[in-house]
Design a protein around this motif. Structure first.
Motif, PDB file in Angstrom:
ATOM      1  N   THR A   1      89.381 -26.093  20.355  1.00 35.71           N
ATOM      2  CA  THR A   1      89.798 -25.975  18.909  1.00 35.71           C
ATOM      3  C   THR A   1      90.408 -24.731  19.040  1.00 35.71           C
ATOM      4  N   LYS A   2      90.859 -24.211  17.890  1.00 33.33           N
ATOM      5  CA  LYS A   2      91.539 -22.894  17.627  1.00 33.33           C
ATOM      6  C   LYS A   2      90.187 -21.849  17.438  1.00 33.33           C
ATOM      7  N   ASP A   3      89.012 -22.315  16.928  1.00 32.27           N
ATOM      8  CA  ASP A   3      87.761 -21.510  17.160  1.00 32.27           C
ATOM      9  C   ASP A   3      87.421 -21.028  18.330  1.00 32.27           C
ATOM     10  N   GLN A   4      87.723 -22.104  19.404  1.00 32.41           N
ATOM     11  CA  GLN A   4      87.273 -21.753  20.452  1.00 32.41           C
ATOM     12  C   GLN A   4      88.318 -20.696  21.573  1.00 32.41           C
ATOM     13  N   VAL A   5      89.612 -20.965  21.117  1.00 26.98           N
ATOM     14  CA  VAL A   5      90.686 -20.291  22.098  1.00 26.98           C
ATOM     15  C   VAL A   5      90.898 -18.856  21.672  1.00 26.98           C
ATOM     16  N   ARG A   6      90.650 -18.072  22.566  1.00 26.87           N
ATOM     17  CA  ARG A   6      91.151 -16.606  22.295  1.00 26.87           C
ATOM     18  C   ARG A   6      91.757 -16.253  23.637  1.00 26.87           C
ATOM     19  N   ASN A   7      92.639 -15.261  23.355  1.00 25.01           N
ATOM     20  CA  ASN A   7      93.517 -14.829  24.581  1.00 25.01           C
ATOM     21  C   ASN A   7      92.471 -13.792  25.454  1.00 25.01           C
ATOM     22  N   GLY A   8      92.569 -14.054  26.658  1.00 30.35           N
ATOM     23  CA  GLY A   8      91.832 -13.560  27.712  1.00 30.35           C
ATOM     24  C   GLY A   8      90.694 -14.354  28.274  1.00 30.35           C
ATOM     25  N   VAL A   9      90.397 -15.624  27.668  1.00 30.44           N
ATOM     26  CA  VAL A   9      89.581 -16.505  28.100  1.00 30.44           C
ATOM     27  C   VAL A   9      89.968 -16.594  29.604  1.00 30.44           C
ATOM     28  N   GLN A  10      88.966 -16.474  30.494  1.00 28.09           N
ATOM     29  CA  GLN A  10      89.186 -16.705  31.741  1.00 28.09           C
ATOM     30  C   GLN A  10      89.153 -18.229  31.960  1.00 28.09           C
ATOM     31  N   VAL A  11      90.030 -18.660  33.199  1.00 26.15           N
ATOM     32  CA  VAL A  11      89.980 -19.991  33.618  1.00 26.15           C
ATOM     33  C   VAL A  11      89.992 -20.047  34.818  1.00 26.15           C
ATOM     34  N   TYR A  12      89.031 -21.257  35.092  1.00 24.94           N
ATOM     35  CA  TYR A  12      88.735 -21.417  36.808  1.00 24.94           C
ATOM     36  C   TYR A  12      89.324 -22.977  37.105  1.00 24.94           C
ATOM     37  N   LYS A  13      89.490 -22.963  38.408  1.00 27.53           N
ATOM     38  CA  LYS A  13      89.671 -24.411  39.076  1.00 27.53           C
ATOM     39  C   LYS A  13      88.632 -24.896  39.585  1.00 27.53           C
ATOM     40  N   ILE A  14      88.076 -26.138  39.374  1.00 25.19           N
ATOM     41  CA  ILE A  14      86.813 -26.475  40.042  1.00 25.19           C
ATOM     42  C   ILE A  14      86.969 -27.147  41.248  1.00 25.19           C
ATOM     43  N   LYS A  15      86.592 -26.571  42.203  1.00 27.97           N
ATOM     44  CA  LYS A  15      86.758 -27.169  43.684  1.00 27.97           C
ATOM     45  C   LYS A  15      85.535 -28.247  44.010  1.00 27.97           C
ATOM     46  N   ARG A  16      85.933 -29.533  44.377  1.00 27.66           N
ATOM     47  CA  ARG A  16      85.289 -30.445  44.847  1.00 27.66           C
ATOM     48  C   ARG A  16      85.747 -31.205  46.239  1.00 27.66           C
TER      49      ARG A  16
END
Length: 680
Positions: A665-680
């Motif tokens: 949601t727009k309340d959750q999104v902030r510029n700079g939020v780190q993104v990870y790929k989930i390895k399985r």
């Protein structure tokens, strides 16, 4: 007292005047009045009782314990002459009332400790009685006790009232006089109250005495309008003086626990009251529907009021909240539509209180309970069950069934909540507690994360009777190598000495266990009095402390990060091997599991399209699963699409700026939020 004044107190006493009132009239003390009456052969009554009620009130019952108060042992039987005088007195009073017959004989309204409301209702023609549960008085604070006089100002027909209006704050405090209290004789049971607060308040005990009658009014459809006040428990008990003038232990363990200024009704005594105060009151939609929200604009609240979760006989509708959403007013009504019990309005202290009551009596209540208002019922009687249209009754029955099913479902969900709190309540202890409670919470967290050999060192030492210097708090024996854990809960941020204290325990354990493979970890619940998101997170540990920890192979973990790690472990069903490496990491430990690979961060959001922009540091493809690191939780989702330069692509490379669909949601999104790929 001059001899020529002796006749006057005798006459006033026969008319029902109290000794204190007679003494005030003649400017003498109540004790002097009593002596003069005894000299003339007149048997003095106890303070606060009318002549006609000596026999009816001489036995006082509280919580099933009945005893004779001091005056019963001395009182003479009421003579026929006394009875005739009493009847004559009441007749005279009734005649005066008949001269001012109300315009509306029903509903009968009893107003307690709110004279401004009573006067307005009388002026508008309602059958209104003004009364009080008693006058609170101030006394010097001490550790002693004073006998409590049980007297009130309720009318004789208070049991027949149909609407009861009560202000639980009570009358303004008055200073006690020397005639305010009368010491009972030796061996005579009485109700005693402590003076430690400096206030003697008779209202709770008088409410208890009248609660049966008030409950009967409510159970037969009576309406109660209660202006809430801060909860006050006098701490009364029943006792008697011994031959030395000292109070015995409470008779039969008769401490009158639970008595308060909320003891008016059984249902009000069940409410959960938390004393709090403020002036910001927010009416709810239910309050707007009733039509009384405008009256709450100028007022204050003295407590938070919540219903008991175990009360299935009545439903609660919140009418007003404070700025934090806590209830400061509401309405209790029977859970079953066919129930005969009336309504209970719990309202904060309103500046326009009299106007609010008039609005309720003249507009709101005639619609809700028309049977109480014969002059206003008009055609509303056709909506009673006996006259209602059959098809409407069928719909109402369906509404009742739906409400009952919803109530059962809600009860089941509340039980699930309670069970979850029992199982995972340690998570809140992690970020609030210190000392032994924090140690226990950390052990539960480590166990939840899959460690099976976590030891409470102090508990083991105590159980074995071992003595010696204090060492680490906890050991994790089934990590990659044994980990010694030092745990602290502090109000500020950690200093170097406390952060690296665990290091001094490692060498002794190496000698004791004959191994060099031992690690140390400090878990610190810093700024524990602040909400988690208001704390410092980036620079919790000083830079040189982190450097020293890295050089000494020590781990630094905040209790907040352990809370996040455990919470997300449960939420996403992570595996133990995903988080185990974190506990043998040197330096600052971040709550990111081993199967998360950092691939970039958020840069841009298009909420209408539900798309975020990603600056990639690693490749990403459609079908991959990613996680976004929010302030508390990680949000995991599949990559269903990628766009590069407004063109759909299947893969993107490091350095690309791509867009992807998201559920954030727009309340959750902030510029700079780190993104990870989930390895399985």
């Amino acid at each position: 007292m001059p001899p020529n004044q002796v006749e006057q107190p005798s006459r006033l006493h026969e008319e029902g005047w109290s000794l204190a009132r007679i003494g005030k009239r003649l400017e003498v003390s109540a004790d002097t009045t009593r002596l003069r009456l005894i000299e003339r052969g007149v048997q003095a009554r106890p303070r606060g009782l009318q002549a006609q009620t000596i026999e009816s009130r001489c036995r006082v019952s509280c919580r099933g314990f009945t005893f004779l108060p001091m005056w019963k042992r001395r009182a003479q039987p009421v003579t026929s002459a006394d009875t005739s005088n009493t009847i004559a007195t009441r007749s005279t009073h009734s005649d005066k009332q008949d001269d001012f017959a109300p315009k509306y004989p029903h509903p009968k309204i009893l107003v307690i400790d709110s004279p401004d409301v009573a006067s307005v209702l009388k002026q508008r023609g309602y059958a209104t009685s003004a009364s009080s549960f008693g006058q609170p008085v101030s006394v010097p604070k001490s550790s002693s006790y004073l006998p409590l006089a049980m007297s009130d100002d309720l009318p004789d027909d208070y049991t027949e009232q149909e609407i009861v209006i009560v202000d639980l704050t009570g009358p303004a405090l008055k200073r006690a006089t020397e005639d305010s209290f009368e010491q009972p004789p030796q061996g005579v049971p009485a109700i005693w109250t402590p003076t430690v607060t400096g206030v003697i308040d008779p209202r709770p005990i008088n409410m208890e005495r009248t609660s049966d009658a008030m409950n009967r009014i409510h159970e037969h459809g009576g309406i109660f309008i209660v202006f809430a006040g801060a909860r006050f428990e006098p701490g009364c008990f029943i006792s008697e003086k011994n031959s030395f003038g000292e109070l015995r232990e409470p008779l039969g363990n008769r401490e009158l626990r639970g008595l308060s200024n909320w003891s008016l009704l059984t249902e009000t005594s069940k409410l959960r009251i938390k004393n709090d105060s403020g002036r910001e009151i927010q009416p709810t939609s239910a309050c707007n529907e009733i039509g009384i929200s405008s009256f709450l604009e100028t007022g204050r609240f003295e407590c938070i009021v919540e219903p008991s979760p175990w009360n299935n006989d009545y439903k609660w509708v919140t009418l007003a909240t404070n700025k934090y959403g806590a209830s400061v007013g509401g309405l209790l009504y029977p859970a079953q539509e066919e129930g005969k019990s009336g309504l209970i309005f719990i309202l904060p202290q309103i500046k326009r209180r009299a106007d609010l009551v008039v609005e309720l009596v003249e507009v709101v209540l005639p619609t809700l309970v028309p049977r109480l208002f014969p002059h206003a019922e008009r055609s509303f009687w056709v909506q009673r069950p006996a006259y209602e249209l059959p098809q409407i009754m069928t719909v109402k029955d369906e509404i009742t069934r739906i409400e009952e099913a919803a109530r059962l479902r809600i009860r089941g969900l509340e039980e699930q909540i309670a069970a979850s709190r029992d199982q995972y309540g340690f998570l809140h202890e992690l970020i609030t507690a210190t000392g032994d409670n924090l140690v226990k919470a950390v052990i539960q967290a480590l166990t939840t994360l899959g460690f099976t050999d976590v030891r409470d060192v102090d508990a083991e030492a105590e159980a074995s009777g071992a003595t010696g210097p204090r060492r680490e708090d906890v050991r994790i024996m089934d990590a990659a190598v044994p980990v010694l854990v030092e745990i602290k809960g502090i109000a500020g941020t950690p200093k170097e000495a406390s952060s690296l204290q665990v290091a001094k325990y490692i060498a002794p354990r190496m000698r004791e266990w004959r191994t060099h493979n031992i690690r140390g970890m400090a878990i610190v619940n810093h700024q524990r009095h602040l909400p988690g998101l208001d704390r410092e997170h980036e620079h919790v540990f000083q830079e040189d402390v982190v450097t020293n920890a890295e050089e000494q192979d020590l781990s630094l973990l905040t209790a907040w990060d352990l809370f996040r790690l455990t919470r997300n472990f449960i939420m996403h069903s992570w595996r133990h091997e995903d988080i185990a490496p974190l506990f043998v990491t040197s330096g600052r430990v971040h709550p990111v599991p081993a199967h998360y690979e950092p691939i970039g961060h958020i840069d841009g959001h298009w909420p209408k399209a539900s798309v975020v922009g990603l600056r990639l540091s690693q490749p990403l493809a459609v079908g991959d699963r990613v996680a976004y690191e929010l302030p508390v939780d990680f949000i995991e989702e599949d990559v269903t699409s990628l766009q590069l330069d407004n063109q759909p692509v299947g893969t993107a490379s490091a350095g690309d700026y791509v867009g992807t669909k998201t559920t954030l949601t727009k309340d959750q999104v902030r510029n700079g939020v780190q993104v990870y790929k989930i390895k399985r």
